[in-house]
Design an enzyme around this catalytic site. Structure first.
Site, PDB file in Angstrom:
ATOM      1  N   TYR A   1      36.254  50.398  54.621  1.00 19.84           N
ATOM      2  CA  TYR A   1      35.552  49.158  54.269  1.00 19.84           C
ATOM      3  C   TYR A   1      34.807  48.555  55.459  1.00 19.84           C
ATOM      4  O   TYR A   1      34.185  47.512  55.331  1.00 19.84           O
ATOM      5  CB  TYR A   1      36.542  48.114  53.746  1.00 19.84           C
ATOM      6  CG  TYR A   1      37.138  48.502  52.425  1.00 19.84           C
ATOM      7  CD1 TYR A   1      36.754  47.855  51.264  1.00 19.84           C
ATOM      8  CD2 TYR A   1      38.079  49.514  52.340  1.00 19.84           C
ATOM      9  CE1 TYR A   1      37.292  48.205  50.047  1.00 19.84           C
ATOM     10  CE2 TYR A   1      38.620  49.884  51.128  1.00 19.84           C
ATOM     11  CZ  TYR A   1      38.229  49.227  49.987  1.00 19.84           C
ATOM     12  OH  TYR A   1      38.761  49.583  48.786  1.00 19.84           O
ATOM     13  N   LYS A  48      48.620  57.740  54.232  1.00 21.52           N
ATOM     14  CA  LYS A  48      48.298  59.112  53.854  1.00 21.52           C
ATOM     15  C   LYS A  48      48.306  59.958  55.138  1.00 21.52           C
ATOM     16  O   LYS A  48      47.410  60.748  55.415  1.00 21.52           O
ATOM     17  CB  LYS A  48      46.917  59.097  53.163  1.00 21.52           C
ATOM     18  CG  LYS A  48      46.506  60.355  52.497  1.00 21.52           C
ATOM     19  CD  LYS A  48      47.291  60.662  51.229  1.00 21.52           C
ATOM     20  CE  LYS A  48      46.959  62.061  50.768  1.00 21.52           C
ATOM     21  NZ  LYS A  48      48.005  62.720  50.017  1.00 21.52           N
ATOM     22  N   ASP A  86      50.140  58.845  47.802  1.00 23.45           N
ATOM     23  CA  ASP A  86      50.040  59.365  46.427  1.00 23.45           C
ATOM     24  C   ASP A  86      51.370  59.336  45.696  1.00 23.45           C
ATOM     25  O   ASP A  86      51.439  59.009  44.519  1.00 23.45           O
ATOM     26  CB  ASP A  86      49.415  60.770  46.408  1.00 23.45           C
ATOM     27  CG  ASP A  86      49.925  61.664  47.497  1.00 23.45           C
ATOM     28  OD1 ASP A  86      49.152  62.469  48.024  1.00 23.45           O
ATOM     29  OD2 ASP A  86      51.115  61.558  47.846  1.00 23.45           O
ATOM     30  N   ASP A 106      43.875  48.670  47.971  1.00 23.57           N
ATOM     31  CA  ASP A 106      42.960  48.324  46.889  1.00 23.57           C
ATOM     32  C   ASP A 106      43.439  48.975  45.590  1.00 23.57           C
ATOM     33  O   ASP A 106      43.624  48.321  44.560  1.00 23.57           O
ATOM     34  CB  ASP A 106      41.558  48.826  47.273  1.00 23.57           C
ATOM     35  CG  ASP A 106      40.481  48.256  46.382  1.00 23.57           C
ATOM     36  OD1 ASP A 106      40.818  47.492  45.453  1.00 23.57           O
ATOM     37  OD2 ASP A 106      39.297  48.566  46.598  1.00 23.57           O
TER      38      ASP A 106
END
Ligand code: NAP
Length: 587
Positions: A160, A227, A281, A305
């Site tokens: 972002y 991640k 995930d 998000d």
């Protein structure tokens, strides 16, 4: 300060930040931005509800003095087309706390989204979203009451940051050339290129806020979601900096999940928060099947998000999900949905998202009693099926009411029987405590099964070791054998004698040093057949390193040490079982 259009309310006092804490007067001034589209409808309804809850909780001793601030279309009308006037920005900074309805993003070149501008200009680095279930609200889950998390999403960096170059542009070609020639990177021709900066500064201030929140609200754990298995130097670094911050700044009141198992046998010590981490995930799956394992979540911008909306959808959707954007003290609470223009001025939509953002705000200023009145009264109204159109279409036999009608029903309940609301608050606290204790009992009784269920993959010796039984020197071997059989264990540690060395006695020693050597276990002392010195490994040693040591030394078990004291044993059987149960990914 002289304002052009903003009017400072009479009788109110400003909230201050002093010595790291908010100082909230009994009559604080709080800013509100009505918002565009459905904003005025929901803000009008919520102001009535918040005021009623404060009045009921404090009998007039406390009162919020609302100061209207202008952003969006209402600002543009007053400030000659300016959607985000400087004096609004200054007032938000000055008052520290404000709450806003949704804003239309002006269409046309050159406009930053107003919400993005607000976050950037006030450096509101944490997007905070509490998600919990209220009985009666339609949910796709079978046990939605198990969802009760607060998500801290980093708000200022990650993909972002806006460092992005269009496919085929001279900028993208320049960056691509640098990456190929200087960094030897390989990727397809004409790629668009985005950059993902993740810094220790931004990661740590976000995690600091999440841990502080967990401490202030007596939460059980903070989970760092990342991640890092793929993006080691950004997402993985976020995780590492999170643990580092917890250790350095909150060492006294936090412990890692590893330590929870290795040092405390799964029993969470009073007053300490567990810091753990999960891959992003798997987190989506875990939040569906085991949401009760999670409490406060700290994560990077993009993960946050996705995750906030997905978790909100588990308990009633974004229509009632509250949120806030926060800096160290400045906080702007907001409805998380948009302006839904087709419903503007129809007095129709659900005020839930803004309402609960106001509940967060009341909690933030320490007015818990008023916040509790709303959270406890709300399900009672919804369970009577008095709801706005969005819930009515998902429920059988609902009575559909307008936005203002819902506010009236809720205020009636808030002003109703406060004593039984108090009983309900206690009931909820007891239910949470009961559930914590059940989880703890499972961790203590079956640590590996509990670990598997919670989505954690063991990766250190501390995670998989068996806790040890120690024996004092001088005890006869037959007594030790009884102890081993009674406890179903295959080895014991022998405390140091005069030589100061720990030793280990295993079942194998009975075969080779008692039966094979033709001696009587009733006449041999344990230290005479125990082996020393021991091969020890630190509690945080990764499993593959431990395996290498065992192979290198040709031994079948190692002793696990913490602060130079043996705390457990890992055998080849333990490693075999873990690999079978959890699988093994090459490192
Ligand atoms: P939206 O305004 O959130 O509306 C999408 C749909 O969500 C609505 O049509 C409605 O569904 C449902 N909904 C939203 N708020 C609701 C409420 N309070 N009660 C019940 N249902 C509600 O999203 P959008 O149409 O994509 O965006 C419209 C404008 O809002 C855009 O200008 C966008 O930029 C802006 N926006 C602002 C913010 C913000 O200020 N924080 C956030 C997001 C979007 P049904 O049609 O099924 O009834």
């Amino acid at each position: 300060m002289a304002y052009q259009h903003i009017k400072y309310p009479q009788g109110g006092e400003k909230i201050q930040a002093e010595q790291g804490k908010l100082v909230v007067p009994a009559h604080p001034v709080i800013g509100f931005v009505e918002g565009d589209g459905i904003g005025p409808d929901i803000m009008r309804a919520c102001l009535r509800i918040w005021d009623a809850a404060v009045e009921q909780a404090y009998g007039g001793k406390r009162k919020i003095h609302w100061m209207e601030l202008f952003m969006g279309e209402k600002a543009a009308e007053r400030y000659d087309g300016n959607f985000f006037p400087d004096e609004t920005r200054e007032a938000m900074q000055d008052l520290l706390i404000s709450i806003k309805g949704p804003l239309t993003t002006p269409v046309g070149g050159g406009f930053r989204s107003l919400n993005v501008a607000l976050r950037q200009d006030l450096d509101l680095y944490a997007c905070v979203r509490p998600v919990r279930y209220y009985p009666g609200v339609p949910s796709p889950l079978r046990r939605p009451e198990r969802v009760d998390v607060v998500i801290f999403r980093e708000n200022t960096e990650d993909v972002y940051a806006g460092i992005e170059y269009k496919s085929g542009s001279p900028e993208a070609e320049k960056v691509a050339q640098f990456l190929r020639e200087e960094m030897k990177a390989e990727f397809f021709e004409s790629s668009g290129i985005g950059v993902k900066p993740i810094s220790p500064f931004a990661s740590k201030r976000l995690v600091r806020k999440a841990i502080q929140y967990a401490l202030d609200h007596e939460r059980e754990s903070v989970t760092l979601v990342h991640k890092g298995n793929i993006q080691k130097y950004t997402e993985g670094a976020f995780r590492n900096w999170g643990y580092e911050l917890a250790r350095e700044e909150f060492g006294e009141c936090t412990l890692t999940e590893e330590e929870l198992y290795s040092s405390y046998g799964g029993k969470q010590p009073e007053g300490k928060i567990v810091i753990k981490d999960r891959i992003a995930d798997i987190m989506f799956q875990l939040m569906l099947i085991r949401p009760e394992e999670f409490d406060v979540i700290a994560t990077t911008n993009l993960n946050g998000d996705y995750l906030s909306d997905a978790i909100a959808a588990e308990v009633g959707g974004v229509g009632i999900a509250p949120g806030a954007n926060m800096a160290d003290f400045v906080a702007v609470f907001e409805a998380t949905h948009g302006t839904a223009p087709k419903y503007a001025n129809l007095d129709k939509v659900n005020p839930g998202s803004l309402l609960f953002s106001g509940v967060m705000m009341l909690e933030y200023i320490g007015w818990q009693e008023a916040a509790d009145l709303i959270t406890l009264a709300y399900p009672e109204v919804v369970q009577k099926r008095i709801v706005t159109y969005d819930f009515a279409r998902l429920m059988e036999g609902a009575t559909e009411v307008s936005t203002s009608g819902f506010a009236t029903a809720l205020i009636e309940r808030i002003k109703g029987h406060v004593e039984d609301l108090e009983a309900r608050r206690k009931e909820r606290e007891h239910a949470i405590e009961r559930e914590r204790q059940e989880r703890e009992a499972r961790r203590v009784a079956e640590p590996i099964a509990a670990m598997k269920a919670s989505g954690r993959t063991p990766h250190t010796v501390g995670d998989i070791m068996s806790r040890i039984q120690t024996i004092k020197p001088g005890v006869f071997v037959n007594e030790v054998m009884h102890t081993m059989r009674a406890n179903d264990i295959s080895s014991v540690l022998v405390e140091p004698g005069r030589d100061g060395l720990w030793a280990i006695m295993t079942q194998r020693d009975i075969i080779s040093r008692i039966v094979h050597a033709n001696r009587s276990p009733a006449r041999v002392k344990v230290e005479d057949i125990a082996s020393k010195p021991l091969l020890t490994v630190p509690v945080d040693m990764p499993l593959h390193e431990c395996a290498s040591q065992m192979v290198g030394s040709n031994i079948r078990r190692v002793v696990v040490e913490q602060n130079e004291v043996p705390v457990g044993i890992v055998s080849d059987t333990d490693i075999f079982r873990i690999v079978d149960e959890f699988g093994w990914e090459p490192i």
